[in-house]
Design a protein around this motif. Structure first.
Motif, PDB file in Angstrom:
ATOM      1  N   LYS A   1      34.155  33.663 -16.747  1.00 24.33           N
ATOM      2  CA  LYS A   1      34.662  33.097 -17.987  1.00 24.33           C
ATOM      3  C   LYS A   1      36.006  33.744 -18.304  1.00 24.33           C
TER       4      LYS A   1
ATOM      5  N   CYS B   1      38.773  18.915 -18.351  1.00 22.93           N
ATOM      6  CA  CYS B   1      37.450  18.956 -18.985  1.00 22.93           C
ATOM      7  C   CYS B   1      36.420  18.249 -18.109  1.00 22.93           C
TER       8      CYS B   1
ATOM      9  N   ASP C   1      35.041  20.262 -15.216  1.00 22.36           N
ATOM     10  CA  ASP C   1      34.138  21.333 -15.635  1.00 22.36           C
ATOM     11  C   ASP C   1      34.767  22.728 -15.553  1.00 22.36           C
ATOM     12  N   ALA C   2      36.034  22.830 -15.217  1.00 23.22           N
ATOM     13  CA  ALA C   2      36.697  24.138 -15.220  1.00 23.22           C
ATOM     14  C   ALA C   2      37.164  24.495 -16.625  1.00 23.22           C
ATOM     15  N   LEU C   3      37.579  23.495 -17.395  1.00 21.60           N
ATOM     16  CA  LEU C   3      37.950  23.702 -18.796  1.00 21.60           C
ATOM     17  C   LEU C   3      36.717  23.371 -19.620  1.00 21.60           C
ATOM     18  N   ARG C   4      36.078  24.404 -20.143  1.00 22.32           N
ATOM     19  CA  ARG C   4      34.793  24.235 -20.827  1.00 22.32           C
ATOM     20  C   ARG C   4      34.939  23.924 -22.307  1.00 22.32           C
ATOM     21  N   GLU C   5      35.940  24.531 -22.956  1.00 22.23           N
ATOM     22  CA  GLU C   5      36.139  24.322 -24.386  1.00 22.23           C
ATOM     23  C   GLU C   5      37.633  24.430 -24.683  1.00 22.23           C
TER      24      GLU C   5
ATOM     25  N   LEU D   1      37.803  28.851 -20.068  1.00 24.08           N
ATOM     26  CA  LEU D   1      37.785  28.368 -18.693  1.00 24.08           C
ATOM     27  C   LEU D   1      36.615  28.965 -17.925  1.00 24.08           C
ATOM     28  N   GLU D   2      36.187  28.273 -16.902  1.00 30.73           N
ATOM     29  CA  GLU D   2      35.210  28.794 -15.946  1.00 30.73           C
ATOM     30  C   GLU D   2      35.844  28.631 -14.575  1.00 30.73           C
ATOM     31  N   CYS D   3      36.342  29.749 -14.042  1.00 32.08           N
ATOM     32  CA  CYS D   3      37.051  29.750 -12.754  1.00 32.08           C
ATOM     33  C   CYS D   3      36.575  30.939 -11.921  1.00 32.08           C
TER      34      CYS D   3
END
Length: 100
Positions: free
Chosen positions: A2, A34, A37-41, A55-57
């Motif tokens: 995160k 978005c 799914d890499a940009l979560r919020e 981000l989730e990377c």
């Protein structure tokens, strides 16, 4: 991993530089990220006009690459401060003294 990404304007960020065409391209790219799914919020700060992204990377470099794909970044108008996050370990103090 995160990663919290906080937007900052660059010196080139004049109001005239943010054209409608560029802002529309930015919104489209954000939507695509978005969907990947890499940009979560994504949010805007309540106290100033700046975006905050979660981000989730796999790595910080991957997060930088992702953000560098944004039209406003490519135009040199914004940049991001990246903050890697990890889970809070403190709850272990409540359930297993000596482990936290």
């Amino acid at each position: 991993m995160k990663i919290l990404a906080i937007e900052h304007d660059t010196p080139a960020a004049t109001p005239e530089a943010f054209t409608e065409k560029l802002k529309q391209a930015e919104a489209l790219k954000v939507w695509e990220l978005c969907q990947s799914d890499a940009l979560r919020e994504i949010y805007f700060r309540a106290d100033q006009h700046a975006a905050v992204l979660m981000l989730e990377c796999p790595t910080l470099d991957a997060a930088r690459d992702l953000l560098n794909s944004l039209p406003l970044v490519r135009a040199g108008l914004i940049e991001f401060e990246l903050i890697p996050l990890r889970a809070y370990p403190g709850f272990s103090r409540l359930f297993a003294p000596g482990l936290g």
